[in-house]
Motif scaffolding. Structure first.
Motif, short mmCIF file in Angstrom:
data_model
loop_
_atom_site.label_atom_id
_atom_site.label_comp_id
_atom_site.label_asym_id
_atom_site.label_seq_id
_atom_site.Cartn_x
_atom_site.Cartn_y
_atom_site.Cartn_z
N ASN A 218 0.61 -0.81 -0.17
CA ASN A 218 0.09 -0.09 -0.15
C ASN A 218 0.91 1.24 -0.17
N THR A 219 2.34 1.03 -0.08
CA THR A 219 3.01 2.22 -0.23
C THR A 219 3.83 3.01 1.13
N SER A 220 4.52 3.24 1.45
CA SER A 220 4.17 4.19 2.28
C SER A 220 5.43 5.31 1.87
N VAL A 221 7.46 4.66 2.02
CA VAL A 221 8.12 5.70 1.81
C VAL A 221 7.56 7.03 2.80
N ASN A 222 6.78 7.01 3.55
CA ASN A 222 6.34 7.98 4.85
C ASN A 222 6.07 8.27 5.19
N PRO A 223 6.89 8.01 7.12
CA PRO A 223 6.17 7.38 8.17
C PRO A 223 5.35 8.41 8.72
N ALA A 224 4.88 9.51 8.67
CA ALA A 224 4.06 9.71 8.84
C ALA A 224 2.99 9.77 8.74
N ARG A 225 2.44 9.08 7.11
CA ARG A 225 1.21 8.88 6.59
C ARG A 225 1.06 7.72 6.86
N SER A 226 2.20 6.47 7.17
CA SER A 226 1.79 5.20 7.86
C SER A 226 1.08 5.68 8.85
N ILE A 227 1.72 6.33 9.70
CA ILE A 227 1.10 6.26 11.48
C ILE A 227 0.15 7.08 11.44
N ALA A 228 -0.83 7.58 10.49
CA ALA A 228 -1.39 8.94 10.69
C ALA A 228 -2.95 7.60 10.10
N ALA A 229 -2.56 6.45 9.32
CA ALA A 229 -3.92 5.54 8.67
C ALA A 229 -2.97 4.31 10.08
N ALA A 230 -2.24 4.71 10.02
CA ALA A 230 -2.52 3.13 11.25
C ALA A 230 -2.84 3.30 13.06
N VAL A 231 -3.08 4.50 12.47
CA VAL A 231 -4.23 5.07 14.64
C VAL A 231 -5.23 4.26 14.21
N PHE A 232 -6.27 5.10 12.84
CA PHE A 232 -7.66 4.11 12.54
C PHE A 232 -8.10 3.07 12.05
N GLY A 233 -6.22 2.33 11.46
CA GLY A 233 -6.81 0.96 11.04
C GLY A 233 -7.14 0.05 11.61
N GLY A 234 -6.42 -0.12 13.15
CA GLY A 234 -6.98 -0.75 14.59
C GLY A 234 -5.99 -1.92 14.66
N VAL A 235 -5.72 -3.32 15.53
CA VAL A 235 -4.63 -3.64 16.36
C VAL A 235 -3.36 -3.78 15.54
N ASP A 236 -3.82 -5.21 14.40
CA ASP A 236 -3.02 -5.52 13.44
C ASP A 236 -2.22 -4.06 12.47
N PRO A 237 -3.25 -3.17 12.03
CA PRO A 237 -2.10 -2.46 11.08
C PRO A 237 -0.84 -1.58 11.66
N LEU A 238 -1.41 -1.10 13.18
CA LEU A 238 -0.47 -0.86 14.62
C LEU A 238 0.64 -1.32 14.87
N ALA A 239 0.77 -3.34 14.97
CA ALA A 239 1.33 -3.75 14.96
C ALA A 239 2.07 -3.59 13.71
N GLN A 240 2.47 -3.67 12.43
CA GLN A 240 2.81 -3.64 11.88
C GLN A 240 4.05 -2.48 11.21
N VAL A 241 2.82 -1.42 11.73
CA VAL A 241 3.32 -0.08 11.68
C VAL A 241 4.96 0.57 12.27
#
Length: 268
Positions: A218-241
């Protein structure tokens, strides 16, 4: 790297300079607000397009009014172009912690300013996804589905759009973040770069990166983008962020070192 000259217009290019808060230039607060706004725009447009428009109107017979991977890729690139020209003259237009760290590694940005920039970028991204969540809350069915789908978070394994594992995600994030930084460092070079077109080139590069890598993680290359989405994505995205924080930074550092030691002839 030189400070913006208030008597000469500064081209609106991402990362061209290291803005310094002076009596004649933008204040430190204005610089950080510009970074937050640019990251806000990137996440709002990119993640927002993935959540709201990518699969809009999809039906069982295969028809869709959505913009798909190509549209989402363009959305990320266009937000960078717009942000670079709107906010780049104020802050330099990083909008990405990996970019800030990569520039510092290459000697093009002061390390002492990285903390403030990264904090502003993370805040800007979180405000963007919070507003997307607020919009989504007006349609409970949509919001529940978006949350269950990871809220456009980055991921590997079961969270990868194409089922790619952690190795694929790591290689993608290191490789394509490094490529992104090398393009940025080249096109914004103070003597060899092309300031008038730098923002456009950088935005198109980000579009290309998304076109190639969305199916992998799903393409990151940007930790701020990844953190922002994972916060609302649930436990699994947060575990992988953590993968999408650590490895874009690794790629950026490698690119900064490569550019500084082998490609930046002005340092010889």
């Amino acid at each position: 790297m030189t400070d913006p000259n208030p008597e000469q217009p500064v081209e609106p290019t991402e990362l061209q300079h290291t803005p310094t808060a002076t009596a004649q230039g933008p204040s430190r607060v204005a610089i950080l607000i510009a970074e937050a706004l640019g990251t806000f725009l990137l996440v709002l447009g990119g993640v927002g397009s993935a959540l709201l428009a990518a699969n809009f109107g999809a039906s069982d017979n295969g028809t869709s009014l959505g913009i798909g991977f190509v549209g989402v890729s363009l959305a990320f690139g266009l937000t960078v172009v717009a942000g670079a020209y709107a906010f780049g003259p104020i802050s330099g237009g990083h909008f990405n912690p990996a970019v800030t760290i990569g520039l510092a590694t290459a000697g093009r940005f002061p390390w002492k300013d990285t903390g403030g920039y990264i904090a502003a970028q993370i805040v800007g991204g979180l405000v963007a996804t919070s507003l997307l969540a607020l919009i989504g809350s007006s349609n409970p069915g949509w919001f529940d589905a978006a949350h269950a789908g990871g809220f456009a978070s980055n991921g590997f394994g079961e969270l990868s759009p194409g089922g790619f594992g952690i190795l694929g995600a790591i290689v993608v994030e290191v490789l394509f973040t490094a490529i992104f930084l090398l393009i940025i460092l080249g096109v914004t070079h103070p003597t060899r770069g092309n300031p008038a077109f730098a923002g456009l080139v950088i935005g198109l590069t980000l579009t290309l990166i998304h076109l190639v890598t969305i199916p992998v993680d799903n393409t990151s290359v940007n930790p701020a983008r990844s953190i922002a989405a994972a916060v609302f994505g649930g436990v699994d995205p947060l575990a992988q962020v953590w993968v999408f924080i650590v490895f874009p930074i690794v790629g950026a550092v490698l690119a900064g070192l490569l550019h500084r030691t082998l490609l930046d002839r002005t340092r010889r």
